[in-house]
Design a protein around this motif. Structure first.
Motif, mmCIF file in Angstrom:
data_model
loop_
_atom_site.group_PDB
_atom_site.id
_atom_site.type_symbol
_atom_site.label_atom_id
_atom_site.label_comp_id
_atom_site.label_asym_id
_atom_site.label_seq_id
_atom_site.Cartn_x
_atom_site.Cartn_y
_atom_site.Cartn_z
ATOM 1 N N GLU A 54 0.841 -1.188 0.000
ATOM 2 C CA GLU A 54 0.000 0.000 0.000
ATOM 3 C C GLU A 54 0.883 1.248 0.000
ATOM 4 O O GLU A 54 2.050 1.195 0.407
ATOM 5 N N PRO A 55 0.336 2.400 -0.438
ATOM 6 C CA PRO A 55 1.156 3.614 -0.500
ATOM 7 C C PRO A 55 1.807 3.987 0.833
ATOM 8 O O PRO A 55 2.923 4.511 0.851
ATOM 9 N N THR A 56 1.120 3.725 1.946
ATOM 10 C CA THR A 56 1.692 4.086 3.249
ATOM 11 C C THR A 56 2.964 3.308 3.566
ATOM 12 O O THR A 56 3.783 3.757 4.369
ATOM 13 N N GLU A 57 3.126 2.136 2.941
ATOM 14 C CA GLU A 57 4.297 1.315 3.235
ATOM 15 C C GLU A 57 5.577 1.886 2.638
ATOM 16 O O GLU A 57 6.675 1.563 3.086
ATOM 17 N N VAL A 58 5.459 2.729 1.623
ATOM 18 C CA VAL A 58 6.643 3.287 0.979
ATOM 19 C C VAL A 58 7.458 4.102 1.982
ATOM 20 O O VAL A 58 8.673 3.934 2.103
ATOM 21 N N SER A 59 6.786 4.979 2.729
ATOM 22 C CA SER A 59 7.502 5.809 3.704
ATOM 23 C C SER A 59 8.062 4.955 4.832
ATOM 24 O O SER A 59 9.145 5.252 5.357
ATOM 25 N N ASP A 60 7.359 3.898 5.213
ATOM 26 C CA ASP A 60 7.867 3.012 6.264
ATOM 27 C C ASP A 60 9.175 2.339 5.836
ATOM 28 O O ASP A 60 10.127 2.243 6.620
ATOM 29 N N VAL A 61 9.217 1.862 4.588
ATOM 30 C CA VAL A 61 10.432 1.234 4.075
ATOM 31 C C VAL A 61 11.557 2.249 3.995
ATOM 32 O O VAL A 61 12.706 1.973 4.382
ATOM 33 N N ARG A 62 11.251 3.443 3.521
ATOM 34 C CA ARG A 62 12.260 4.492 3.424
ATOM 35 C C ARG A 62 12.862 4.793 4.799
ATOM 36 O O ARG A 62 14.089 4.883 4.943
ATOM 37 N N ASP A 63 12.019 4.917 5.796
ATOM 38 C CA ASP A 63 12.507 5.213 7.143
ATOM 39 C C ASP A 63 13.385 4.089 7.673
ATOM 40 O O ASP A 63 14.425 4.328 8.305
ATOM 41 N N ALA A 64 12.986 2.839 7.429
ATOM 42 C CA ALA A 64 13.761 1.699 7.922
ATOM 43 C C ALA A 64 15.132 1.641 7.263
ATOM 44 O O ALA A 64 16.148 1.400 7.924
#
Length: 275
Positions: A54-64
Protein backbone atom coordinates in the motif's frame (compact mmCIF):
# COMPACT_ATOMS: atom_id res chain seq x y z
CA UNK A 1 29.98 -8.83 5.19
CA UNK A 2 31.63 -7.42 2.09
CA UNK A 3 31.57 -3.62 1.93
CA UNK A 4 29.49 -1.95 -0.77
CA UNK A 5 30.36 1.54 0.39
CA UNK A 6 30.29 4.00 -2.48
CA UNK A 7 28.05 1.77 -4.62
CA UNK A 8 24.49 2.58 -5.65
CA UNK A 9 21.80 -0.08 -6.09
CA UNK A 10 18.31 -0.30 -7.56
CA UNK A 11 16.05 -3.10 -6.31
CA UNK A 12 12.78 -3.76 -8.11
CA UNK A 13 10.05 -5.36 -6.03
CA UNK A 14 12.00 -3.85 -3.16
CA UNK A 15 9.13 -2.94 -0.86
CA UNK A 16 8.09 -6.50 0.01
CA UNK A 17 9.40 -10.05 0.45
CA UNK A 18 12.76 -11.03 -0.97
CA UNK A 19 13.29 -7.62 -2.56
CA UNK A 20 12.87 -5.84 0.76
CA UNK A 21 15.26 -8.23 2.53
CA UNK A 22 17.81 -7.62 -0.24
CA UNK A 23 17.43 -3.85 0.04
CA UNK A 24 18.13 -4.06 3.77
CA UNK A 25 21.22 -6.22 3.23
CA UNK A 26 22.65 -3.90 0.58
CA UNK A 27 22.03 -0.84 2.74
CA UNK A 28 23.67 -2.54 5.72
CA UNK A 29 26.70 -3.20 3.52
CA UNK A 30 26.96 0.54 2.82
CA UNK A 31 25.31 0.88 -0.59
CA UNK A 32 22.91 3.67 -1.46
CA UNK A 33 19.63 1.93 -2.26
CA UNK A 34 16.65 2.85 -4.43
CA UNK A 35 13.66 0.53 -4.09
CA UNK A 36 10.59 0.46 -6.26
CA UNK A 37 7.47 -1.66 -6.42
CA UNK A 38 4.01 -1.64 -7.94
CA UNK A 39 2.21 0.21 -5.17
CA UNK A 40 -1.44 0.00 -4.29
CA UNK A 41 -2.84 -2.52 -6.79
CA UNK A 42 -5.27 -4.43 -4.58
CA UNK A 43 -8.31 -5.14 -6.73
CA UNK A 44 -8.83 -6.77 -10.10
CA UNK A 45 -5.68 -8.89 -10.04
CA UNK A 46 -7.29 -11.67 -12.09
CA UNK A 47 -5.84 -14.40 -9.90
CA UNK A 48 -2.51 -12.62 -9.48
CA UNK A 49 -1.00 -13.74 -6.18
CA UNK A 50 1.45 -10.84 -5.74
CA UNK A 51 1.54 -8.93 -2.47
CA UNK A 52 1.45 -5.33 -3.71
CA UNK A 53 2.27 -2.85 -0.95
CA UNK A 54 0.00 0.00 0.00
CA UNK A 55 1.16 3.61 -0.50
CA UNK A 56 1.69 4.09 3.25
CA UNK A 57 4.30 1.32 3.23
CA UNK A 58 6.64 3.29 0.98
CA UNK A 59 7.50 5.81 3.70
CA UNK A 60 7.87 3.01 6.26
CA UNK A 61 10.43 1.23 4.08
CA UNK A 62 12.26 4.49 3.42
CA UNK A 63 12.51 5.21 7.14
CA UNK A 64 13.76 1.70 7.92
CA UNK A 65 16.47 1.82 5.26
CA UNK A 66 17.54 5.30 6.34
CA UNK A 67 18.52 3.83 9.70
CA UNK A 68 21.66 2.33 8.11
CA UNK A 69 22.99 5.75 7.22
CA UNK A 70 22.95 5.20 3.45
CA UNK A 71 21.22 7.33 0.85
CA UNK A 72 17.74 5.93 0.17
CA UNK A 73 15.00 6.42 -2.40
CA UNK A 74 11.70 4.53 -2.41
CA UNK A 75 8.79 4.90 -4.75
CA UNK A 76 6.25 3.50 -7.19
CA UNK A 77 7.70 1.45 -10.05
CA UNK A 78 5.79 -0.44 -12.74
CA UNK A 79 8.34 -2.59 -14.58
CA UNK A 80 5.75 -3.20 -17.31
CA UNK A 81 5.89 0.45 -18.35
CA UNK A 82 9.05 1.82 -20.00
CA UNK A 83 8.25 5.52 -19.40
CA UNK A 84 7.58 4.73 -15.72
CA UNK A 85 10.92 2.92 -15.53
CA UNK A 86 12.74 5.91 -17.01
CA UNK A 87 11.09 8.26 -14.50
CA UNK A 88 11.94 5.98 -11.58
CA UNK A 89 15.58 5.62 -12.65
CA UNK A 90 15.95 9.39 -13.05
CA UNK A 91 14.56 9.97 -9.56
CA UNK A 92 16.63 7.15 -8.08
CA UNK A 93 19.86 8.42 -9.62
CA UNK A 94 19.11 11.98 -8.46
CA UNK A 95 18.95 10.67 -4.89
CA UNK A 96 21.49 7.84 -4.94
CA UNK A 97 23.74 8.35 -7.96
CA UNK A 98 24.16 6.22 -11.10
CA UNK A 99 23.26 2.60 -10.44
CA UNK A 100 26.18 0.19 -10.11
CA UNK A 101 23.89 -2.65 -8.99
CA UNK A 102 20.54 -3.82 -10.32
CA UNK A 103 18.53 -6.48 -8.53
CA UNK A 104 15.47 -7.59 -10.49
CA UNK A 105 13.23 -8.94 -7.74
CA UNK A 106 9.83 -7.75 -9.01
CA UNK A 107 7.63 -10.74 -9.67
CA UNK A 108 4.19 -12.24 -9.60
CA UNK A 109 2.51 -15.60 -10.13
CA UNK A 110 -0.91 -17.22 -10.29
CA UNK A 111 -2.44 -20.69 -10.09
CA UNK A 112 -3.79 -21.45 -13.56
CA UNK A 113 -3.47 -24.53 -15.79
CA UNK A 114 -2.52 -24.19 -19.45
CA UNK A 115 -6.02 -25.31 -20.47
CA UNK A 116 -8.18 -22.19 -20.41
CA UNK A 117 -5.33 -19.88 -19.33
CA UNK A 118 -6.46 -16.29 -19.99
CA UNK A 119 -4.24 -14.29 -22.31
CA UNK A 120 -4.24 -11.23 -20.06
CA UNK A 121 -3.05 -13.18 -17.00
CA UNK A 122 -0.33 -14.97 -19.01
CA UNK A 123 0.91 -11.70 -20.46
CA UNK A 124 0.89 -9.93 -17.09
CA UNK A 125 3.09 -12.59 -15.48
CA UNK A 126 5.53 -12.69 -18.41
CA UNK A 127 5.55 -8.89 -18.66
CA UNK A 128 6.38 -8.50 -14.98
CA UNK A 129 8.82 -11.34 -14.35
CA UNK A 130 10.70 -11.42 -17.65
CA UNK A 131 10.04 -8.31 -19.68
CA UNK A 132 10.36 -6.11 -16.59
CA UNK A 133 13.85 -7.44 -15.91
CA UNK A 134 14.75 -6.92 -19.57
CA UNK A 135 13.53 -3.31 -19.53
CA UNK A 136 15.41 -2.47 -16.33
CA UNK A 137 18.58 -4.09 -17.64
CA UNK A 138 18.29 -2.36 -20.99
CA UNK A 139 18.17 1.02 -19.23
CA UNK A 140 21.01 0.44 -16.76
CA UNK A 141 23.48 -1.84 -18.54
CA UNK A 142 24.95 0.85 -20.85
CA UNK A 143 25.95 3.01 -17.88
CA UNK A 144 27.55 0.06 -16.11
CA UNK A 145 29.50 -0.80 -19.25
CA UNK A 146 30.63 2.81 -19.64
CA UNK A 147 31.84 2.92 -16.02
CA UNK A 148 33.34 -0.57 -16.39
CA UNK A 149 31.72 -1.95 -13.24
CA UNK A 150 28.31 -3.43 -12.60
CA UNK A 151 26.35 -6.18 -10.91
CA UNK A 152 23.02 -7.49 -12.19
CA UNK A 153 21.28 -10.09 -10.06
CA UNK A 154 18.01 -11.61 -11.24
CA UNK A 155 15.80 -13.32 -8.68
CA UNK A 156 14.69 -16.50 -10.38
CA UNK A 157 13.31 -19.77 -9.11
CA UNK A 158 13.82 -23.49 -9.35
CA UNK A 159 10.82 -23.15 -11.68
CA UNK A 160 13.31 -22.00 -14.32
CA UNK A 161 14.49 -25.58 -14.76
CA UNK A 162 11.73 -27.69 -13.17
CA UNK A 163 8.11 -27.40 -14.28
CA UNK A 164 5.34 -26.96 -11.75
CA UNK A 165 1.73 -27.94 -12.36
CA UNK A 166 -0.70 -25.08 -12.90
CA UNK A 167 2.07 -22.45 -13.08
CA UNK A 168 3.01 -22.36 -16.79
CA UNK A 169 3.43 -18.59 -17.09
CA UNK A 170 5.61 -18.40 -13.99
CA UNK A 171 7.81 -21.30 -15.11
CA UNK A 172 8.12 -19.85 -18.61
CA UNK A 173 9.02 -16.41 -17.26
CA UNK A 174 11.77 -17.76 -15.02
CA UNK A 175 13.18 -19.96 -17.81
CA UNK A 176 13.33 -16.88 -20.00
CA UNK A 177 14.97 -14.92 -17.21
CA UNK A 178 17.75 -17.50 -17.06
CA UNK A 179 18.40 -17.05 -20.79
CA UNK A 180 18.45 -13.28 -20.37
CA UNK A 181 20.88 -13.60 -17.45
CA UNK A 182 23.37 -15.56 -19.54
CA UNK A 183 23.15 -13.21 -22.53
CA UNK A 184 23.71 -10.14 -20.35
CA UNK A 185 26.67 -11.88 -18.70
CA UNK A 186 28.32 -12.33 -22.08
CA UNK A 187 27.61 -8.74 -23.09
CA UNK A 188 29.08 -7.34 -19.90
CA UNK A 189 31.96 -9.76 -19.36
CA UNK A 190 34.71 -7.65 -20.92
CA UNK A 191 33.45 -4.48 -19.18
CA UNK A 192 33.51 -5.55 -15.54
CA UNK A 193 29.78 -6.27 -15.44
CA UNK A 194 28.47 -9.56 -14.07
CA UNK A 195 25.02 -11.10 -14.43
CA UNK A 196 23.79 -13.91 -12.18
CA UNK A 197 20.45 -15.51 -11.37
CA UNK A 198 19.63 -16.63 -7.82
CA UNK A 199 16.99 -19.37 -7.84
CA UNK A 200 15.38 -20.38 -4.55
CA UNK A 201 12.73 -22.97 -3.96
CA UNK A 202 9.80 -21.96 -1.71
CA UNK A 203 10.70 -18.80 0.24
CA UNK A 204 8.59 -17.82 3.24
CA UNK A 205 7.07 -14.52 2.08
CA UNK A 206 3.63 -13.01 1.75
CA UNK A 207 3.72 -13.87 -1.96
CA UNK A 208 4.24 -17.52 -1.06
CA UNK A 209 1.36 -17.44 1.41
CA UNK A 210 -0.95 -15.99 -1.23
CA UNK A 211 0.14 -18.56 -3.78
CA UNK A 212 -0.37 -21.45 -1.35
CA UNK A 213 -3.78 -20.04 -0.44
CA UNK A 214 -4.71 -20.33 -4.11
CA UNK A 215 -3.54 -23.96 -4.14
CA UNK A 216 -5.60 -24.78 -1.05
CA UNK A 217 -8.66 -23.12 -2.55
CA UNK A 218 -8.29 -25.19 -5.73
CA UNK A 219 -7.58 -28.61 -4.25
CA UNK A 220 -10.63 -28.69 -1.98
CA UNK A 221 -8.67 -30.61 0.67
CA UNK A 222 -10.03 -28.60 3.55
CA UNK A 223 -6.50 -27.89 4.78
CA UNK A 224 -5.78 -24.62 6.51
CA UNK A 225 -3.15 -22.32 5.03
CA UNK A 226 -0.84 -23.10 7.94
CA UNK A 227 -1.24 -26.84 7.40
CA UNK A 228 -0.40 -26.41 3.72
CA UNK A 229 2.68 -24.33 4.57
CA UNK A 230 3.81 -27.00 7.02
CA UNK A 231 3.30 -29.72 4.39
CA UNK A 232 5.57 -27.85 1.96
CA UNK A 233 8.25 -27.40 4.62
CA UNK A 234 8.07 -31.11 5.45
CA UNK A 235 8.84 -32.01 1.82
CA UNK A 236 12.16 -30.14 2.01
CA UNK A 237 15.15 -32.32 3.00
CA UNK A 238 16.01 -29.67 5.62
CA UNK A 239 12.39 -29.71 6.83
CA UNK A 240 12.00 -25.95 6.49
CA UNK A 241 11.22 -23.05 4.19
CA UNK A 242 13.98 -20.83 2.81
CA UNK A 243 14.06 -17.40 4.45
CA UNK A 244 14.35 -14.06 2.57
CA UNK A 245 17.45 -13.17 4.59
CA UNK A 246 19.28 -16.16 3.07
CA UNK A 247 18.60 -14.83 -0.43
CA UNK A 248 19.66 -11.35 0.63
CA UNK A 249 22.99 -12.49 2.07
CA UNK A 250 23.92 -14.26 -1.16
CA UNK A 251 22.88 -11.29 -3.30
CA UNK A 252 25.01 -8.92 -1.24
CA UNK A 253 28.04 -11.17 -1.74
CA UNK A 254 27.39 -11.43 -5.49
CA UNK A 255 27.34 -7.62 -5.64
CA UNK A 256 30.75 -7.34 -3.98
CA UNK A 257 34.18 -7.04 -5.52
CA UNK A 258 34.97 -10.53 -4.22
CA UNK A 259 32.39 -12.01 -6.61
CA UNK A 260 33.73 -10.43 -9.81
CA UNK A 261 34.45 -13.86 -11.33
CA UNK A 262 30.93 -15.20 -10.76
CA UNK A 263 28.78 -14.54 -13.82
CA UNK A 264 26.41 -16.37 -16.20
CA UNK A 265 25.46 -18.65 -13.29
CA UNK A 266 22.15 -19.90 -11.92
CA UNK A 267 22.73 -20.34 -8.19
CA UNK A 268 20.04 -22.34 -6.41
CA UNK A 269 19.10 -22.04 -2.73
CA UNK A 270 16.90 -25.02 -2.04
CA UNK A 271 17.74 -26.82 1.18
CA UNK A 272 18.23 -29.83 -1.06
CA UNK A 273 14.80 -29.63 -2.72
CA UNK A 274 13.76 -28.65 -6.24
CA UNK A 275 10.18 -27.84 -5.30
Amino acid sequence: MASLSGRSAIVTGGLTGQGLAIAHELAKAGASVAVGSYVGEAAGRQGDAAAYPEPTEVSDVRDALNSYGSKVFAGHLDVRDTPAIKRFIADAEAHCGPADILVNAAGTTAEQPVSGHPDDLWLKIIDTNLNGAFRMTRELLPGMIARRWGRIVNIGSTAATVGWKDNPAYCASKSGLLGLTKCVALEGASHGVTSVMVSPTWVETELMRRNVAQVVARDGSGRTLEDAMADIAAQNPQQRLIQPTEIAALVAFLCSEAAKGITAENIQITGGALW
